[in-house]
Design an enzyme around this catalytic site. Structure first.
Site, PDB file in Angstrom:
ATOM      1  N   ASP A  11       0.864  -1.185   0.000  1.00  8.97           N
ATOM      2  CA  ASP A  11       0.000   0.000   0.000  1.00  8.97           C
ATOM      3  C   ASP A  11       0.901   1.236   0.000  1.00  8.97           C
ATOM      4  OD1 ASP A  11      -3.076   0.797   1.674  1.00  8.97           O
ATOM      5  OD2 ASP A  11      -1.644   2.220   0.836  1.00  8.97           O
ATOM      6  N   LEU A  12       0.700   2.098  -0.977  1.00  9.37           N
ATOM      7  CA  LEU A  12       1.553   3.286  -1.070  1.00  9.37           C
ATOM      8  C   LEU A  12       1.186   4.269   0.031  1.00  9.37           C
ATOM      9  CD1 LEU A  12       1.234   3.504  -4.912  1.00  9.37           C
ATOM     10  CD2 LEU A  12       3.268   2.798  -3.645  1.00  9.37           C
ATOM     11  N   TYR A  16      -1.942  10.020  -3.217  1.00 14.77           N
ATOM     12  CA  TYR A  16      -2.103  11.213  -4.065  1.00 14.77           C
ATOM     13  C   TYR A  16      -1.100  12.303  -3.654  1.00 14.77           C
ATOM     14  CZ  TYR A  16      -6.710   9.420  -5.642  1.00 14.77           C
ATOM     15  OH  TYR A  16      -7.737   8.688  -6.166  1.00 14.77           O
ATOM     16  N   ARG A  48      -0.273  15.203   8.637  1.00 11.23           N
ATOM     17  CA  ARG A  48      -0.890  14.320   9.633  1.00 11.23           C
ATOM     18  C   ARG A  48      -0.366  14.632  11.038  1.00 11.23           C
ATOM     19  NH1 ARG A  48      -1.961   8.538   6.331  1.00 11.23           N
ATOM     20  NH2 ARG A  48      -2.221   9.630   4.348  1.00 11.23           N
ATOM     21  N   ASP A 103      -3.891   2.339  -5.137  1.00 10.11           N
ATOM     22  CA  ASP A 103      -2.605   2.381  -4.441  1.00 10.11           C
ATOM     23  C   ASP A 103      -2.252   1.085  -3.719  1.00 10.11           C
ATOM     24  OD1 ASP A 103      -3.941   2.538  -1.935  1.00 10.11           O
ATOM     25  OD2 ASP A 103      -2.412   3.902  -1.169  1.00 10.11           O
ATOM     26  N   GLU A 104      -2.934   0.001  -4.080  1.00 10.82           N
ATOM     27  CA  GLU A 104      -2.616  -1.267  -3.433  1.00 10.82           C
ATOM     28  C   GLU A 104      -2.423  -2.363  -4.466  1.00 10.82           C
ATOM     29  OE1 GLU A 104      -5.394  -2.130  -0.190  1.00 10.82           O
ATOM     30  OE2 GLU A 104      -5.765   0.026  -0.036  1.00 10.82           O
TER      31      GLU A 104
END
Ligand code: DCP
Ligand code: MG
Ligand code: MG
Length: 502
Positions: A11-12, A16, A48, A103-104
């Site tokens: 998973d990136l 985005y 985040r 993205d996975e």
């Protein structure tokens, strides 16, 4: 008996946002949010740290982090392109790569590991070490060949992540385990840019840590609701629930599958995704109520769609128009569609004479439109979607197109009955997408008698999606994410969004 598999889920990180930081490197050290309508769909890890979260309302995000830099992420082209580059790169290391959203990717690296094992047996495996974390720090036993294989798998995962980083400049997280369910569940344990290995002895703990059944990938929204009425709320409830009762309630196939999932068992194979089976684009809006407006919207949608088909290199044989009418009662799920073959004289013009086909295509689409909507009466649409499908190769497909890249590993088309990973099971789509589908005049029946919606076939048809995705409740959602974005989302987020609507 089948040897146990080694599966990687990749998973990136803040996908985005990473793409945007690659496009504009000076954004790297700033808190960055990617905006779609009134939502921050994702943000980099810098943001985040300031409390900005994925899918946060723009307003709240700015309150949390006043110096948040925003980029508009409504044009998915750069993300889509990077997404396919990632899958393509992974495909160079291992033929079994399955996309999940943008993205996975899942990889079945059992054979790659087997090769490494052979080399090791010649050299001895004294110095073997695990790459990244081990879930719950469980102790390794390298005399156990299952452990040894998984450890080698963790090294392969590290190599894959290193390749993504050096060749595409992307960081990612990986989970390594013996099936897709466990690999996906464990991959996010340490974020960002880290990886986690799950040893079989810890799988119960991982499953139980999820708590609510809703968190189990593969148990969809509708099944969750049905289980709740049976008093089944947690993973442990499901594990302990009498199978016979469950089978009676849900049907044997679904009951057995989800009960297995609750124990962390998942036999679903990694199925190479291959190129997309359709190209679609859509726009949602508050109101569209005249033929002129419809025509304008269609004219707006077509150019970039035709451009994607052009880059792919294949030619579509079918065109479909989907509409959503305003309806307060069924506002989420009510879609209708009509499709027809593309006239043969237009087909060769795809990819060559893109400009000149816009007008004849609009004429066809308007005919389809009038088959659904009586234009003599007032109407109120909230969405238009154009989809080209039934893509066929040219005698010589251009190299470099996304239609080309997986050619060597493209499997024969999967049968529609095939039970698929996760929320993409037909049975799941049934409940949520069911309303709109009947109107589409295509409904599919599974061999177990559970009616599938058009979504199942459309899914195979839609940019790698797996069908069964409920229609997304755009008009009621503040930041109205479009259908394509929704489909490409990881299922936990889809679920979150759907739950937020309910
Ligand atoms: N996405 C979106 N709308 C949503 C959820 C996600 O457009 N409702 C997009 C933006 C994300 C991408 O999908 O970049 C991948 O979703 P992930 O959940 O994997 O989130 P990220 O990759 O952004 O972050 P993380 O680092 O947590 O994986
Ligand atoms: Mg991600
Ligand atoms: Mg993801």
């Amino acid at each position: 008996s089948a040897r146990s598999r080694v599966i990687v889920h990749l998973d990136l990180d803040c996908f985005y946002a990473q793409v945007e930081m690659i496009r504009a490197p000076d954004l790297r050290d700033k808190p960055l949010g990617v905006q779609q309508k009134a939502l921050v769909v994702t943000c980099n890890y810098e943001a985040r740290e300031h409390g900005v979260k994925k899918l946060m309302a723009l307003k709240e995000a700015k309150e949390k982090c006043p110096h948040l830099v925003l980029v508009n992420g409504e044009d998915l082209t750069p993300y889509r392109e990077m997404s396919y580059k990632v899958t393509e790169l992974l495909g160079q290391y291992c033929p079994l790569v399955e996309r999940l959203g943008f993205d996975e990717n899942f990889l079945d690296i059992t054979e790659v590991v087997e090769e490494r094992l052979k080399h090791l047996q010649q050299r001895g495996w004294a110095g073997v070490h695990v790459a990244g974390h081990v879930y719950k720090d469980q102790a390794l036993n390298l005399h156990d060949t299952t452990h040894l294989r998984l450890v080698l798998g963790s090294q392969v995962a590290e190599d894959l992540r290193e390749a993504l980083n050096s060749k595409l400049g992307l960081t990612s997280c990986a989970g390594v385990a013996s099936n897709k369910l466990l690999a996906k569940l464990v991959s996010g344990t340490f974020k960002p840019n880290q990886q986690t290995l799950l040893l079989p002895e810890s799988s119960q703990e991982l499953l139980r840590s999820l708590g609510h059944i809703q968190k189990v990938p593969g148990i969809g929204y509708k099944t969750t609701k049905r289980l709740e009425t049976l008093g089944v709320k947690t993973v442990v409830d499901l594990q302990r629930f009498p199978s016979a009762v469950l089978e009676k309630e849900l049907g044997v196939a679904l009951a057995q599958r989800i009960q297995k999932l609750s124990y962390g068992e998942d036999e679903a194979p990694v199925t190479p995704s291959g190129p997309p089976q359709s190209f679609s684009d859509e726009d949602s809006f508050k109101k569209c109520s005249s033929e002129v407006e419809v025509q304008e919207k269609l004219e707006e949608l077509l150019p970039s769609l035709l451009d994607r088909i052009h880059k792919d290199g294949r030619q579509p044989r079918t065109i479909r128009l989907t509409i959503r009418r305003f309806s307060s009662a069924e506002r989420w799920f009510h879609r209708e569609c009509r499709q027809c073959p593309i006239p043969p004289h237009l087909i060769p013009k795809f990819g060559k004479d893109t400009r000149s086909i816009i007008s004849p295509l609009v004429t066809i689409l308007m005919k389809l439109f009038r088959k659904m909507v009586n234009v003599k009466l007032p109407f109120h649409l909230t969405l238009l979607n154009i989809c080209f499908s039934n893509l066929q190769e040219l005698p010589t497909t251009k190299k470099g197109s996304i239609g080309f890249y997986l050619k060597s590993v493209v499997p024969p088309p999967a049968p529609e009955e095939q039970v698929r990973w996760g929320r993409w099971d037909g049975a799941e789509g049934e409940g949520l997408g069911g309303e709109g589908s009947a109107a589409c005049g295509q409904s599919f029946r599974r061999s177990d008698g559970i009616p599938d919606t058009r979504k199942l076939s459309e899914g195979k048809e839609n940019s790698g999606r797996k069908g069964g995705i409920p229609d997304f409740p755009a008009p009621s959602f503040p930041g109205a994410i479009d259908q394509e974005v929704f489909r490409e989302l990881p299922e936990d987020i889809q679920q979150e969004l759907l739950a937020a609507q309910a």
